[in-house]
Design a protein around this motif. Structure first.
Motif, PDB file in Angstrom:
ATOM      1  N   ASN A   1      -8.558  -2.650   1.077  1.00  0.00           N
ATOM      2  CA  ASN A   1      -7.103  -2.665   1.242  1.00  0.00           C
ATOM      3  C   ASN A   1      -6.647  -3.877   2.032  1.00  0.00           C
ATOM      4  O   ASN A   1      -5.630  -4.489   1.723  1.00  0.00           O
TER       5      ASN A   1
ATOM      6  N   ILE B   1      -1.326  -3.543   0.619  1.00  0.00           N
ATOM      7  CA  ILE B   1      -0.340  -2.923  -0.265  1.00  0.00           C
ATOM      8  C   ILE B   1      -0.959  -1.774  -1.073  1.00  0.00           C
ATOM      9  O   ILE B   1      -0.439  -1.411  -2.122  1.00  0.00           O
TER      10      ILE B   1
ATOM     11  N   ILE C   1      -1.557   4.824   0.856  1.00  0.00           N
ATOM     12  CA  ILE C   1      -0.381   5.699   0.863  1.00  0.00           C
ATOM     13  C   ILE C   1      -0.483   6.823   1.887  1.00  0.00           C
ATOM     14  O   ILE C   1       0.491   7.532   2.105  1.00  0.00           O
TER      15      ILE C   1
ATOM     16  N   ASN D   1       3.962   7.422  -1.826  1.00  0.00           N
ATOM     17  CA  ASN D   1       3.658   6.326  -2.747  1.00  0.00           C
ATOM     18  C   ASN D   1       4.915   5.582  -3.161  1.00  0.00           C
ATOM     19  O   ASN D   1       4.907   4.850  -4.151  1.00  0.00           O
TER      20      ASN D   1
ATOM     21  N   PHE E   1       7.781   1.459   1.388  1.00  0.00           N
ATOM     22  CA  PHE E   1       7.104   0.228   1.795  1.00  0.00           C
ATOM     23  C   PHE E   1       7.991  -0.521   2.768  1.00  0.00           C
ATOM     24  O   PHE E   1       9.201  -0.313   2.822  1.00  0.00           O
TER      25      PHE E   1
ATOM     26  N   GLU F   1       2.493  -1.749   2.868  1.00  0.00           N
ATOM     27  CA  GLU F   1       2.581  -0.295   2.867  1.00  0.00           C
ATOM     28  C   GLU F   1       3.337   0.191   4.099  1.00  0.00           C
ATOM     29  O   GLU F   1       3.374  -0.488   5.139  1.00  0.00           O
TER      30      GLU F   1
ATOM     31  N   TYR G   1      -0.073   2.615  -6.492  1.00  0.00           N
ATOM     32  CA  TYR G   1       0.837   2.145  -5.449  1.00  0.00           C
ATOM     33  C   TYR G   1       0.769   0.621  -5.325  1.00  0.00           C
ATOM     34  O   TYR G   1       1.803  -0.047  -5.195  1.00  0.00           O
TER      35      TYR G   1
END
Length: 443
Positions: free
Chosen positions: A148, A211, A214, A223, A226, A306, A337
């Motif tokens: 991630n 990004i 979730i 989801n 942001f 996120e 997502y």
């Protein structure tokens, strides 16, 4: 003449009322979660992408990762008749004086520039980070898959290039893989300086750093949320500009904040299911990202990421303690997502690249009058202009009026004291520039 006048009014009305461009919906649809998953899987599979890791191996380390990223961009360019220039940009970072740098190291960025169809000097940049880390940012041998943080952002930049390379734009779009982020934003600083030396007119920088998650460490799962981080005003503002802000406002109306508002508006227009959260900070509390390097030189830049972070999966050795699984593993990434946030980037870059530049020399008047007056210098390729205003406590531009192809206008019955104002240029397809906040006052 009557027919010509009528046709002109009709065209102006069409531009004024244009809400959406069907090509934007096509771009959203074309973004692939499957391709993003494949690219994140490959990047995490290099074991570690630490800035100081192996540069010789073809299967492990940052060298293998950046060569693979470069090859991905080159393949995309080949499919669009070499519409993308791909190259490395690098700077030597010395260990002396840098506690987080164990050895002299070349920080190498991967650059892919989708060339403007008109030879424009305007640039839009979407960046992701190549490098990863474990609990010790200087440990370059232990695994640090960085699925991630930040294979997700890097895969997003690759996917955006794949989708947007099918279109032509009036501005250049740069898809950028930056290195050395975890040791002090070295890659961003080097490339921002490179852009300045090339005298690029940068419209905005979209830094994508994480990004794909979730589920927050606090248990919140979403989801659709942001965050958009943006600084209030550039650090390069002059003393004159600072004094003007004190008397005329603009404390939250710098170029990066206007870029954040643009992303918020475009996203709510084309992806209303998403919840963009404008965060009035340069970055997360006490932390940093690569957009800051561009902000430092006076460029508009934001961080898209996120909303709900999970700190057990960031900057952690892979392990299990007290029943908690630590480490930035592939299993924790939500690829659908990541697709959504990639689409957010793609549609905003496309909208900006199809829009004219914002008007310049925007001046405001109407002190102690029941009217707001504006003057500005016109933009190339603009067919009209839109005046925006909002309550002084509102985070977004809430009211607007299209005023046609003019360079001055008066809004009757509106008192300056109660609102903030800005001007956007409108292109032939209805795409608008970022709003320009007034930088001068007249009577």
């Amino acid at each position: 003449m009557r027919y010509l006048f009528t046709a002109t009014l009709l065209f102006a009305s069409m531009v004024c009322n244009a809400q959406t461009d069907l090509r934007i919906y096509d771009i959203i649809k074309d973004v692939s979660a499957e391709r993003i998953e494949a690219d994140i899987t490959t990047l995490a599979g290099f074991g570690t992408r630490n800035t100081f890791s192996d540069t010789i191996s073809d299967t492990r380390g940052i060298g293998a990762a950046r060569r693979w990223i470069k090859s991905k961009f080159e393949n995309i360019s080949a499919s669009c008749n070499n519409c993308i220039d791909v190259f490395y940009q690098k700077d030597l970072v010395l260990a002396k004086g840098n506690d987080r740098v164990p050895m002299d190291t070349w920080v190498v960025n991967v650059v892919a520039i989708q060339k403007s169809k008109t030879g424009s000097n305007r640039y839009i940049i979407m960046s992701g980070d190549i490098d990863s880390r474990n609990s010790d940012g200087s440990n370059y041998t232990k695994d640090a898959p960085g699925a991630n943080d930040n294979a997700s952002g890097m895969a997003g930049a690759i996917e955006a290039a794949s989708v947007l390379s099918k279109y032509q734009f009036d501005a250049n779009i740069v898809y950028l893989g930056l290195s050395g982020e975890e040791q002090g934003l070295f890659g961003g600083a080097g490339f921002a300086q490179y852009a300045k030396e090339q005298e690029w007119d940068i419209i905005g920088v979209f830094n994508n750093d994480m990004i794909g998650n979730i589920k927050g460490v606090d248990g919140v799962i979403s989801n659709v949320d942001f965050r958009i981080f943006s600084e209030p005003v550039p650090p390069t503002e002059t003393e004159k500009q600072r004094k003007m802000r004190r008397f005329y406002g603009g404390e939250v109306d710098g170029i990066s904040r206007q870029l954040a508002r643009y992303v918020h508006k475009t996203t709510k227009t084309y992806m209303p299911e998403m919840n963009p959260m404008m965060i009035y900070r340069l970055d997360r509390f006490g932390r940093g990202g690569h957009h800051r390097s561009f902000n430092d030189l006076g460029y508009a830049g934001i961080r898209i990421m996120e909303a709900h972070e999970n700190y057990t999966q960031q900057h952690q050795d892979i392990r299990t303690e007290n029943g908690i699984e630590y480490g930035d593993k592939l299993k924790f990434v939500n690829f659908d997502y990541a697709k959504k946030l990639t689409a957010v980037n793609a549609i905003n870059m496309a909208s900006l690249a199809w829009a004219p530049a914002p008007p310049t020399d925007v001046a405001i008047g109407g002190i102690v009058e029941p009217a707001a007056k504006f003057k500005w210098s016109k933009s190339k390729n603009a067919v009209g202009y839109k005046i925006y205003w909002r309550d002084t406590t509102s985070p977004t531009w809430d009211y607007s009026r299209y005023v046609g192809d003019v360079s001055e206008f008066t809004l009757e019955g509106i008192v300056l004291d109660n609102f903030f104002f800005g001007i956007a240029a409108v292109g032939k397809d209805g795409h608008e520039s970022v709003v320009a906040f007034p930088n001068a006052v007249f009577r």
